[in-house]
Design a protein around this motif. Sequence first.
Motif, PDB file in Angstrom:
ATOM      1  N   ALA A  52      11.316  37.413  17.039  1.00  0.00           N
ATOM      2  CA  ALA A  52      10.915  37.982  18.230  1.00  0.00           C
ATOM      3  C   ALA A  52      11.261  37.191  19.316  1.00  0.00           C
ATOM      4  CB  ALA A  52       9.259  38.397  18.197  1.00  0.00           C
ATOM      5  N   ARG A  53      11.524  37.933  20.654  1.00  0.00           N
ATOM      6  CA  ARG A  53      12.068  37.389  21.498  1.00  0.00           C
ATOM      7  C   ARG A  53      10.696  37.263  22.476  1.00  0.00           C
ATOM      8  NH1 ARG A  53      15.688  40.036  19.507  1.00  0.00           N
ATOM      9  NH2 ARG A  53      15.330  41.861  20.715  1.00  0.00           N
ATOM     10  N   LEU A  54      10.209  36.207  23.078  1.00  0.00           N
ATOM     11  CA  LEU A  54       9.132  36.270  23.671  1.00  0.00           C
ATOM     12  C   LEU A  54       9.325  35.231  25.087  1.00  0.00           C
ATOM     13  CD1 LEU A  54       6.707  36.079  20.662  1.00  0.00           C
ATOM     14  CD2 LEU A  54       6.742  37.773  22.182  1.00  0.00           C
ATOM     15  N   ARG A  55      10.531  35.132  25.527  1.00  0.00           N
ATOM     16  CA  ARG A  55      10.572  34.278  26.632  1.00  0.00           C
ATOM     17  C   ARG A  55       9.963  34.671  27.698  1.00  0.00           C
ATOM     18  NH1 ARG A  55      15.998  31.247  27.430  1.00  0.00           N
ATOM     19  NH2 ARG A  55      16.690  30.651  25.358  1.00  0.00           N
ATOM     20  N   ALA A  72      10.615  32.664  16.149  1.00  0.00           N
ATOM     21  CA  ALA A  72      10.675  33.206  17.432  1.00  0.00           C
ATOM     22  C   ALA A  72      10.978  32.559  18.583  1.00  0.00           C
ATOM     23  CB  ALA A  72       9.102  33.641  17.469  1.00  0.00           C
ATOM     24  N   ASP A  73      11.605  32.921  19.729  1.00  0.00           N
ATOM     25  CA  ASP A  73      11.841  32.541  21.090  1.00  0.00           C
ATOM     26  C   ASP A  73      10.855  32.663  21.965  1.00  0.00           C
ATOM     27  OD1 ASP A  73      12.987  31.346  23.168  1.00  0.00           O
ATOM     28  OD2 ASP A  73      14.651  32.763  22.919  1.00  0.00           O
ATOM     29  N   LEU A  74       9.893  31.562  21.901  1.00  0.00           N
ATOM     30  CA  LEU A  74       8.996  31.441  23.000  1.00  0.00           C
ATOM     31  C   LEU A  74       9.288  30.710  24.038  1.00  0.00           C
ATOM     32  CD1 LEU A  74       6.306  31.050  20.170  1.00  0.00           C
ATOM     33  CD2 LEU A  74       5.927  32.550  21.692  1.00  0.00           C
ATOM     34  N   GLU A  75      10.260  30.279  24.397  1.00  0.00           N
ATOM     35  CA  GLU A  75      10.685  29.575  25.527  1.00  0.00           C
ATOM     36  C   GLU A  75       9.996  30.118  26.752  1.00  0.00           C
ATOM     37  OE1 GLU A  75      14.530  27.459  27.861  1.00  0.00           O
ATOM     38  OE2 GLU A  75      14.655  28.463  25.676  1.00  0.00           O
ATOM     39  N   GLY A  76       9.210  29.131  27.572  1.00  0.00           N
ATOM     40  CA  GLY A  76       8.543  29.534  28.769  1.00  0.00           C
ATOM     41  C   GLY A  76       7.437  30.368  28.663  1.00  0.00           C
TER      42      GLY A  76
END
Length: 134
Positions: A52-55, A72-76
């Motif tokens: 999932a994209r969770l930026r 998952a992309d939790l950047e920031g």
Amino acid sequence: MTAMSIRYPAAAVVSASARGREHLSSTDLHLAGLSATDLPGADLREADLQEARLRDTCLHAADLRDANLRDADLEGADLDAADLRGAVLDGANLRAATFSPLTAWPAGFDPLAAGATPTRTQHPTDPLGGRRGR
């Protein structure tokens, strides 16, 4: 009983988030695009958030126990006071994701090594001002 497996459209999550605490436990959000979504206090226990994209998503005080966050992309992302105990974080991007001493991580997980950034500031939506009873 088996876990619910539902494809939940990202647009529905975004529009629903304005109502308050979202109950999305055991929901299939695999590959969901949820970047910059406000989900403070969301119930995402056992949710499938793989890839999932969770930026830049606000997950302040979210319940992510036993969630699948593999790749998952939790950047920031704001993970202040989030409960991630038992979550699968293999391959997750946590660069610049913020967390506090109230954030609960899976046993043996090192958020600093994963690129997350500690913060001690009070979250603007925290009615307790960062003070929690034990």
